[in-house]
Design an enzyme around this catalytic site. Sequence first.
Site, PDB file in Angstrom:
ATOM      1  CG  ASP A  18      40.917  17.879  54.163  1.00 21.99           C
ATOM      2  OD1 ASP A  18      41.428  17.148  53.308  1.00 21.99           O
ATOM      3  OD2 ASP A  18      40.731  17.508  55.345  1.00 21.99           O
ATOM      4  CB  SER A  64      35.173   8.633  46.706  1.00 21.35           C
ATOM      5  OG  SER A  64      35.280   9.848  47.383  1.00 21.35           O
ATOM      6  CD  GLU A  90      39.528  11.820  37.604  1.00 20.01           C
ATOM      7  OE1 GLU A  90      38.731  12.755  37.682  1.00 20.01           O
ATOM      8  OE2 GLU A  90      40.062  11.478  36.522  1.00 20.01           O
ATOM      9  CE  LYS A 141      38.398   4.434  39.726  1.00 20.85           C
ATOM     10  NZ  LYS A 141      39.471   5.168  39.145  1.00 20.85           N
ATOM     11  CB  CYS A 160      43.105   2.367  42.343  1.00 23.06           C
ATOM     12  SG  CYS A 160      42.887   4.110  42.680  1.00 23.06           S
TER      13      CYS A 160
HETATM   14  C1  UDX Z   1      45.249   3.260  38.241  1.00 27.81           C
HETATM   15  C2  UDX Z   1      44.477   3.337  36.918  1.00 27.81           C
HETATM   16  O1  UDX Z   1      45.406   3.279  35.838  1.00 27.81           O
HETATM   17  C3  UDX Z   1      43.674   4.612  36.863  1.00 27.81           C
HETATM   18  O2  UDX Z   1      42.874   4.636  35.690  1.00 27.81           O
HETATM   19  C4  UDX Z   1      42.773   4.686  38.088  1.00 27.81           C
HETATM   20  O3  UDX Z   1      42.046   5.906  38.088  1.00 27.81           O
HETATM   21  C5  UDX Z   1      43.577   4.563  39.357  1.00 27.81           C
HETATM   22  O4  UDX Z   1      44.358   3.373  39.329  1.00 27.81           O
HETATM   23  P1  UDX Z   1      47.499   4.325  39.177  1.00 27.81           P
HETATM   24  O5  UDX Z   1      47.292   3.432  40.356  1.00 27.81           O
HETATM   25  O6  UDX Z   1      47.843   5.741  39.412  1.00 27.81           O
HETATM   26  O7  UDX Z   1      46.192   4.318  38.248  1.00 27.81           O
HETATM   27  O8  UDX Z   1      48.707   3.720  38.318  1.00 27.81           O
HETATM   28  P2  UDX Z   1      48.888   2.737  37.077  1.00 27.81           P
HETATM   29  O9  UDX Z   1      49.697   3.437  36.063  1.00 27.81           O
HETATM   30  O10 UDX Z   1      47.617   2.155  36.615  1.00 27.81           O
HETATM   31  O11 UDX Z   1      49.806   1.608  37.700  1.00 27.81           O
HETATM   32  C6  UDX Z   1      49.363   0.778  38.762  1.00 27.81           C
HETATM   33  C7  UDX Z   1      50.428  -0.235  39.108  1.00 27.81           C
HETATM   34  O12 UDX Z   1      50.572  -1.193  38.071  1.00 27.81           O
HETATM   35  C8  UDX Z   1      51.828   0.354  39.325  1.00 27.81           C
HETATM   36  O13 UDX Z   1      52.452  -0.280  40.417  1.00 27.81           O
HETATM   37  C9  UDX Z   1      52.540   0.051  38.026  1.00 27.81           C
HETATM   38  O14 UDX Z   1      53.931  -0.012  38.178  1.00 27.81           O
HETATM   39  C10 UDX Z   1      51.939  -1.293  37.696  1.00 27.81           C
HETATM   40  N1  UDX Z   1      52.001  -1.639  36.259  1.00 27.81           N
HETATM   41  C11 UDX Z   1      51.335  -0.875  35.336  1.00 27.81           C
HETATM   42  C12 UDX Z   1      52.691  -2.776  35.830  1.00 27.81           C
HETATM   43  O15 UDX Z   1      53.282  -3.489  36.656  1.00 27.81           O
HETATM   44  N2  UDX Z   1      52.698  -3.094  34.512  1.00 27.81           N
HETATM   45  C13 UDX Z   1      52.032  -2.363  33.575  1.00 27.81           C
HETATM   46  O16 UDX Z   1      52.057  -2.728  32.387  1.00 27.81           O
HETATM   47  C14 UDX Z   1      51.330  -1.202  34.000  1.00 27.81           C
END
Ligand code: UDX
Length: 446
Positions: free
Chosen positions: A17, A114, A144, A203, A259
């Site tokens: 980095d 990415s 990922e 993705k 994401c």
């Molecule tokens: C997400 C994807 O799950 C993952 O596969 C990808 O690589 C990156 O984006 P992440 O953003 O880390 O991962 O969290 P995730 O667990 O998916 O939750 C995202 C958001 O949705 C959070 O704010 C969570 O609280 C919310 N959520 C999740 C809900 O409100 N209800 C649910 O049932 C699940």
Amino acid sequence: MAVIAQQCPHIKVTVVDVNADRIAAWNDSELEDLPIYEPGLKEVVAEARGRNLFFSTDVTAAIRESDMIFISVNTPTKTYGNGKGQAADLKYIELCARQIAEVAEGDKIVVEKSTLPVRTAQAIKTILSNNQSNAKFQVLSNPEFLAEGTAIADLNAPDRVLIGGDQTPEGLEAIEALTAIYANWVPRERILQTNVWSSELSKLVANAFLAQRISSINSISALCEKTEANVDEIAKAIGMDSRIGSKFLKASVGFGGSCFQKDILNLVYIARSYGLAEVADYWEQVITMNDYQKRRFAQNIITKLNNTLSGKKIALLGWAFKKDTNDTRESAAIYVADYLLNEEAEVYVYDPKVSESQMLKDLDYLNTRLSEENRNRLRKVADVEQAVADAHAVAILTEWDEFKSYDWKGLSQQMIKPGFIFDGRNILEMKGEEGQGVYITGIGRV
Ligand code: UDX
């Protein structure tokens, strides 16, 4: 990268980095001070660092000595020019590709880690093909799918690993080379090989589908509040249909994270740029519904407090976008706080992992008011008691486990009466009126 190093002690992994402070933090002997909080990460770093995992600012040397280069830089939503507010900003990707083209000697496999818009590999290839030393490059897409908070478990036992590449003999050879790395710990049948465009697009589509489920159940939560149906009961009832499945049906104050919104906006932008207006509009609704859910939650607080928040203390429990992370990107808490601050509320936040400076930075980024006003009206407190004492309302915005185990009866007695608890994660036992002037409202249940 740390998990690859841990799982493959025979492979040397160097993470580079240009940000020297960040690399210094990754090299810090105090493992509590790693730049990212993620359960299990410090143990992985402790095992592999110095053995076959290295952190360095010497980007040139690392490019020269590597056979495979993973590009894992940020692809934020563009904040200027064409595609502003929707398209992915590829400037960091381009800079990486140019640097690789400039210094690489010999053939390399370049892996897009990415999340990128479909057909970015073409842009990377074009840049790489204009290199100084006639080096040959294969570009692979290897998105990922880990989720924050469960990243180490997700990486150790992924549902699938996706590797996309050119369907030429050289491309297939490169795909095999990367497959062989993952095969050190992932069963072969879980490693999918596709063409590069399917991999890139998969993705975005995976995140769009996940977010769509949350917006779908959140839309039903609004209907439940009008009809006295219970959204958690509905989620259970529909989730037991094996065609629907039970995951990602938890109604909430709205999804956040780095994401979902970014990737859907990107998908919308791509669809629109190919003239697919209906496709773009369809996916854009997922974001519209999520914004509505955050606004609706804040509005509910304002309405229940008689439309006057000015000078009233409101406690927010949780600022991170979900539990077990200190990441706050696109967290619903930021937007809820912003609405409450518009009403001149005094906002007290307790989050076990997020610093006050991060909270203020998140609010300042919205540019709704002077940063001085944000500093005057929002403060972080060290524990839940300080947040709740003399509060007119408490809003639960992150589902931290510790919030479930509090003595809520005792805590609620510290509030000004009538007191209101708004459970944005449906983690509290709902007993309607809790007695002694405290009222609890959840999402999608009355
Ligand atoms: C997400 C994807 O799950 C993952 O596969 C990808 O690589 C990156 O984006 P992440 O953003 O880390 O991962 O969290 P995730 O667990 O998916 O939750 C995202 C958001 O949705 C959070 O704010 C969570 O609280 C919310 N959520 C999740 C809900 O409100 N209800 C649910 O049932 C699940």
